[in-house]
Design an enzyme around this catalytic site. Structure first.
Site, PDB file in Angstrom:
ATOM      1  N   LYS A 157      -8.742  45.429 -21.961  1.00 14.76           N
ATOM      2  CA  LYS A 157     -10.195  45.586 -21.805  1.00 14.76           C
ATOM      3  C   LYS A 157     -10.597  45.529 -20.332  1.00 14.76           C
ATOM      4  O   LYS A 157      -9.872  44.992 -19.494  1.00 14.76           O
ATOM      5  CB  LYS A 157     -10.946  44.455 -22.546  1.00 14.76           C
ATOM      6  CG  LYS A 157     -10.786  44.434 -24.061  1.00 14.76           C
ATOM      7  CD  LYS A 157     -11.668  45.466 -24.729  1.00 14.76           C
ATOM      8  CE  LYS A 157     -11.574  45.409 -26.254  1.00 14.76           C
ATOM      9  NZ  LYS A 157     -10.271  45.091 -26.807  1.00 14.76           N
ATOM     10  N   SER A 207      -9.965  51.203 -28.455  1.00 12.26           N
ATOM     11  CA  SER A 207     -11.001  50.435 -27.773  1.00 12.26           C
ATOM     12  C   SER A 207     -11.229  50.898 -26.340  1.00 12.26           C
ATOM     13  O   SER A 207     -12.210  50.518 -25.727  1.00 12.26           O
ATOM     14  CB  SER A 207     -10.646  48.949 -27.794  1.00 12.26           C
ATOM     15  OG  SER A 207      -9.472  48.718 -27.079  1.00 12.26           O
TER      16      SER A 207
END
Lengths: 208, 208
Positions: B164, B126
């Site tokens: 993230k 990610s």
DNA sequence: TAGTTATGTTCTCTTTTTGTTCTCTTTTTG
DNA sequence: CAAAAAGAGAACAAAAAGAGAACATAACTA
């Protein structure tokens, strides 16, 4: 320091090499177990010799117990075993800018190999798509050959050092950047000297 | 600060490494239970030694008792000056898979901060476009707040941990991957708990 | 309000750990 | 073979760790 018997040397080396395996400075019993010895008294004699040699901290006044390496012994170890020399920066298009005072950086075991290694700091964006950014540190294993597809430190025409993917065939050498804005360069084998192969990479997100 | 017995240090290490497990600063009885000890009085002696060493705050004087670490204690007393605890792996979609036996990894000074840090291994893609690949190690500074644009370890709904980019406003929190194939997720502030901020990253090119 | 509980504090006593010193045996080495 | 080195294991003392009782006190409860 040289008047150690072989066994004493052996025990010191074991202690030096496995010191982090012990959560705390090992007691005589713990070291016995780790060495596979059955007698605390026997080990005691060896440790006393190491204390006399200045390699191990004396027990007296050592309230916490356990066998601790001398600061000296630890420093020597850290300098050569744990740390790697930080050689300088590598920028596409210039030779490695060597540092006068070589620093040492502590580097995790997993990023090292059993062959000689050193650390470079990357300048430039030629390898961004391989996840190597401007300012990153790279750990380089020192060798003069490489497999195709490895990332190497290559010295071109004895003057420019660069970090690139390598593809070699009998008559030519390709140095391939990981950046869509740049193109691969083709050389004759004698123009390119491999100085090392990338085995690790590190990045800091603090310094800005 | 160094005149701790082995057991005292063991107890301090336990306290430091498991501090978040306690909802409130643990009482003597709670710590006894966690350590598997039967006698409060015995533990008391050890805690007093830690207080004398400045590693732990006294519990009296406060309305609610409990043993808390001093601010200084966290940073000054790693198992090895250069090492950070390796806590486990972080995968998108699952909580951090904690390790039982905490290992320590040697980490270069430049990748650390003066606040408590730990190391995680990344699972998943990610963050590839930020140069963080599957299998990389990341160094996380332990804190519960972050600035917009920082890369954070976020715990979502108390169950999923993820790495993230973060963008916070008064009424919502955005967790943004660095991968064109994935989309940002929006949450209410109370759904997201920041567990740390990325300050370093490491990669090995050997082991695969 | 009186009692109960939780928690810190102080004791004494026992057990375990750990460094230390022996003596005797085994192994290595010149 | 003889000397040196290494090892096993017993015994000992001091330190550290632990159990558990007893007490103080603040907070909470019925």
């Amino acid at each position: 320091m040289n008047d150690l018997t072989r066994r004493q040397r052996e025990i010191f080396d074991f202690l030096r090499d496995n010191y982090e395996r012990f959560a705390y400075p090992p007691t005589l019993d713990a070291l016995c177990a780790a060495l596979g010895m059955a007698s605390r008294g026997s080990l005691y004699k060896h440790i006393m010799a190491l204390i006399a040699a200045g390699l191990v901290e004396p027990f007296t006044g050592n309230k916490q117990g356990g066998i601790r390496l001398t600061a000296q012994a630890q420093r020597d170890y850290a300098a050569c075993e744990h740390s790697l020399p930080f050689v300088g920066k590598i920028a596409a298009g210039k030779p490695i800018e060597a540092l006068e005072n070589v620093n040492y950086m502590a580097v995790p075991e997993v990023l090292k190999s059993d062959k000689p290694c050193y650390v470079l700091q990357v300048q430039g964006d030629s390898m961004v798509e391989a996840g190597i950014f401007d300012g990153d540190w790279v750990i380089i294993e020192q060798r003069s050959y490489a497999d195709n597809g490895e990332i190497v430190v290559a010295l071109i025409e004895r003057s420019e050092a660069t970090l690139k993917y390598i593809e070699q065939s009998t008559d030519k050498v390709l140095l391939i950047p990981a950046n869509s804005n740049m193109t691969a360069m083709t050389y004759r084998p004698e123009q390119v000297e491999i100085q090392g192969v990338l085995i690790g990479q590190m990045r800091s997100y603090r310094s800005h």
